[in-house]
Structure formats: C-alpha cells, structure tokens
Enzyme design. Structure first.
Site, mmCIF file in Angstrom:
data_model
loop_
_atom_site.group_PDB
_atom_site.id
_atom_site.type_symbol
_atom_site.label_atom_id
_atom_site.label_comp_id
_atom_site.label_asym_id
_atom_site.label_seq_id
_atom_site.Cartn_x
_atom_site.Cartn_y
_atom_site.Cartn_z
ATOM 1 C CG ASP A 152 5.414 12.310 -2.300
ATOM 2 O OD1 ASP A 152 4.970 11.331 -1.669
ATOM 3 O OD2 ASP A 152 6.010 12.202 -3.392
ATOM 4 N N GLY A 153 6.330 12.025 0.777
ATOM 5 C CA GLY A 153 7.556 11.544 1.421
ATOM 6 C C GLY A 153 7.353 10.915 2.790
ATOM 7 C CG ASN A 154 3.673 11.388 4.870
ATOM 8 O OD1 ASN A 154 4.354 12.401 4.984
ATOM 9 N ND2 ASN A 154 2.345 11.400 4.821
ATOM 10 N N GLY A 155 6.229 7.939 3.534
ATOM 11 C CA GLY A 155 6.673 6.549 3.534
ATOM 12 C C GLY A 155 8.185 6.455 3.669
ATOM 13 N NE ARG A 180 4.016 3.267 2.103
ATOM 14 C CZ ARG A 180 4.696 4.154 1.380
ATOM 15 N NH1 ARG A 180 5.992 4.012 1.181
ATOM 16 N NH2 ARG A 180 4.082 5.184 0.855
ATOM 17 C CD GLU A 197 -4.464 8.654 -9.860
ATOM 18 O OE1 GLU A 197 -4.187 9.617 -9.115
ATOM 19 O OE2 GLU A 197 -5.391 8.698 -10.686
ATOM 20 C CG ASN A 198 -2.443 8.002 -2.884
ATOM 21 O OD1 ASN A 198 -2.592 9.155 -2.501
ATOM 22 N ND2 ASN A 198 -1.315 7.618 -3.492
ATOM 23 C CD1 TRP A 199 -8.794 5.233 -4.618
ATOM 24 C CD2 TRP A 199 -9.243 4.185 -2.690
ATOM 25 N NE1 TRP A 199 -9.695 5.998 -3.921
ATOM 26 C CE2 TRP A 199 -9.993 5.379 -2.737
ATOM 27 C CE3 TRP A 199 -9.370 3.361 -1.567
ATOM 28 C CZ2 TRP A 199 -10.848 5.784 -1.717
ATOM 29 C CZ3 TRP A 199 -10.225 3.757 -0.543
ATOM 30 C CH2 TRP A 199 -10.951 4.952 -0.631
ATOM 31 C CD GLU A 222 5.884 31.444 -10.989
ATOM 32 O OE1 GLU A 222 6.984 30.874 -11.098
ATOM 33 O OE2 GLU A 222 5.361 32.117 -11.900
HETATM 34 C C1 IPE Z 1 0.793 12.242 -4.550
HETATM 35 O O1 IPE Z 1 1.810 11.474 -4.002
HETATM 36 C C2 IPE Z 1 -0.454 12.131 -3.733
HETATM 37 C C3 IPE Z 1 -0.400 12.716 -2.403
HETATM 38 C C4 IPE Z 1 0.597 13.403 -1.891
HETATM 39 C C5 IPE Z 1 -1.598 12.536 -1.604
HETATM 40 P P1 IPE Z 1 2.105 9.981 -4.495
HETATM 41 O O2 IPE Z 1 3.231 9.500 -3.664
HETATM 42 O O3 IPE Z 1 0.865 9.185 -4.486
HETATM 43 O O4 IPE Z 1 2.553 10.208 -6.002
HETATM 44 P P2 IPE Z 1 3.480 9.307 -6.938
HETATM 45 O O5 IPE Z 1 2.959 7.919 -6.881
HETATM 46 O O6 IPE Z 1 4.861 9.401 -6.390
HETATM 47 O O7 IPE Z 1 3.378 9.946 -8.284
HETATM 48 C C1 IPE Z 2 2.478 11.045 0.816
HETATM 49 O O1 IPE Z 2 3.529 10.237 1.247
HETATM 50 C C2 IPE Z 2 1.172 10.711 1.475
HETATM 51 C C3 IPE Z 2 0.228 9.991 0.595
HETATM 52 C C4 IPE Z 2 0.391 9.783 -0.675
HETATM 53 C C5 IPE Z 2 -0.993 9.483 1.216
HETATM 54 P P1 IPE Z 2 3.843 8.839 0.557
HETATM 55 O O2 IPE Z 2 3.085 7.776 1.258
HETATM 56 O O3 IPE Z 2 3.614 8.914 -0.904
HETATM 57 O O4 IPE Z 2 5.387 8.705 0.874
HETATM 58 P P2 IPE Z 2 6.507 8.149 -0.101
HETATM 59 O O5 IPE Z 2 6.419 8.944 -1.372
HETATM 60 O O6 IPE Z 2 6.219 6.702 -0.333
HETATM 61 O O7 IPE Z 2 7.776 8.389 0.634
HETATM 62 MG MG MG Z 3 4.774 9.426 -2.474
#
Ligand code: IPE
Ligand code: IPE
Ligand code: MG
Length: 244
Positions: free
Chosen positions: A22-25, A35, A69-71, A209
């Site tokens: 997580d955290g790419n965006g 993003r 949920e990412n859709w 863990e």
């Molecule tokens: C979880 O991250 C899904 C992936 C890392 C692929 P999200 O960024 O989608 O989760 P939320 O929305 O912060 O819970």
């Molecule tokens: C995780 O990074 C990758 C996917 C969920 C596809 P995010 O895209 O959720 O990055 P943030 O959480 O918005 O920084």
């Molecule tokens: Mg995220």
C-alpha cells in the site's frame, strides 16, 4: 539466520510472508505525479523482494496487487492498473521462470479481461515446475468474496451428495479457498502506515503475526524485509496455549 538451520529444528524466520503493498498513490502525490506513476514504481519493487526470499528462507510470498474493492477507483486508474499487470507479467515471465519462482494467482478471474487472464494462465503454466519460491499474486482478490465463492462450491458438493454437512469443519472449508495449496501466512506486512487488513486473507491470517510499517510500498526494500523477518524471529507465537 535462515530458519532451516536453527538448532533443534525450531523455525525462526517466517516461511510464508504476505504483503499488503500500500501507499503507491501517496508516494506519487508527494512527488506531484499522477497515481499511476506510483503504481509503476511499486511494480518495480516486487522483483527485489521476490529475489530476497531464498536468502531469508521465505518459501511462500503472497502479495496483494488489486482488491475486489479497488474497482471503485476512477476508470483511468483501474485501466492503468490492468495495463500495468499485463505489462508486468509479459516482462517478468522469463525472469521468474529462470529464477525458480512458481507463480500462482488468487482472486476472482471472472471480472478480469481475457487478455490478462490468458497471460496469468501462461505464467502459472510456465512456472509450475519451479519450487524455490512460491509467489502468489492476489488480483481481484477479496477475502469475503473468496469465502462466498468457496461456500457456494461447498454447498454445491453437499447438494450433489459429494459432501455431508456433518463433515464440514475447519479442515474442510480451507480446501475450497483460493489458497487451498498454501500454508497460512506466518507474517503479514502492510506498508504505508494504515493499520487495517482491507479484506486480505481473513481466514488464513487468524494466527498470523502483523507488521504495520510507515514505509510507502515504492520505498520498501529487501533490507527492510530482512529486518522484519528478524523481529518476527523474536516473537512468541502461542496459538492460544501456555508454554510449559
Ligand atoms: C489494499 O489497499 C489493497 C491493495 C494493496 C491491493 P487499499 O488502498 O485498497 O485499501 P484501503 O482502501 O486503504 O482500505
Ligand atoms: C496500493 O497503493 C496499490 C493498490 C491498491 C492497487 P494505493 O493505490 O492504495 O496507494 P495509496 O494508499 O492511495 O497511497
Ligand atoms: Mg491504499
């Protein structure tokens, strides 16, 4: 120290590590970039992490790439991610095969486009003889969706007389999950500072863990993975029991 060399056979490092990448965006945003720029940087991190596994005695690595949920994200981001997955698989297939990595995908493929699922099938097929590291990529994966799909198939087996309701116990259900051939994760890591599971491996991580770290995924390194494996080794996993 690699777990297999521990005296007395006591495993120290995690055999199965699962990562919520997580955290790419936010990583991209901090640089004033779109993003998708962060998603591309994130995809480039995967190779180093996979290659670090044998040295850390990690046999199974499971990574969360796209959730059910990412859709809900913009069409531009979703389409960009799907294109990135196709590109990643095309580019990495040969290296993964030659490095002894066996790749599997978990999640529901029904909603993915045919071009992508064909590449996924091919990558699975071309690496099925490998055994050094088992890399599982969760793509259109959600734990609740997985349990619902598993229950549907289990119910069908009961309806068809292949399974008796009396035989359904906690050994039976996991056989219907997408992860049926994998051990449960020992260590689940989530990057980016969020302390939640976001529908990842709910059943499988009942006794895992957890490590919630502030690093954004595109900044995650093999050195950080090694540090987390070491601190895992110092944990006392009791599984509900009291040590003698
Ligand atoms: C979880 O991250 C899904 C992936 C890392 C692929 P999200 O960024 O989608 O989760 P939320 O929305 O912060 O819970
Ligand atoms: C995780 O990074 C990758 C996917 C969920 C596809 P995010 O895209 O959720 O990055 P943030 O959480 O918005 O920084
Ligand atoms: Mg995220």
């Amino acid at each position: 120290m690699p777990r297999d060399t521990e005296p007395g056979g006591e495993p120290r490092g995690p055999r199965h590590v699962a990562i919520i990448m997580d955290g790419n965006g936010r990583w991209a945003q901090a640089r004033g970039r779109p993003r998708l720029f962060g998603h591309h940087a994130g995809a480039r991190r995967v190779r180093e992490v996979v290659e670090a596994c044998p040295g850390l005695s990690i046999k199974y690595l499971t990574i969360f790439a796209f959730s059910t949920e990412n859709w809900k994200r913009t069409q531009v981001e979703v389409a960009g991610l799907m294109k990135l997955f196709r590109r990643y698989i095309t580019k990495e297939t040969r290296a993964l095969r030659e490095k002894g990595v066996r790749v599997r995908f978990i999640g529901d493929r029904v909603r993915l486009d045919a071009k992508l699922t064909a590449l996924m099938d091919r990558l699975e097929r071309e690496t099925e003889g490998n055994d050094l590291v088992h890399l599982t990529i969760a793509l259109n994966y959600g734990s609740r969706d997985e349990v619902a799909r598993a229950t549907r198939r289990l119910a069908q087996d009961v309806a068809d007389g292949r399974l008796s309701p009396d035989d359904v116990d906690e050994e039976t259900l996991p056989k219907y999950l997408d992860t049926c051939v994998l051990p449960d994760p020992d260590l689940v890591i989530r990057t980016s500072g969020e302390a939640r599971i976001s529908n990842f491996l709910l059943w499988q991580s009942a006794y895992s863990e957890y490590e919630f770290i502030d690093t954004l995924w595109p900044d995650f390194t093999a050195a950080e993975l090694a540090r987390l494996c070491e601190s895992y080794g110092a944990r006392d996993r009791r599984f509900g029991a009291v040590k003698a």
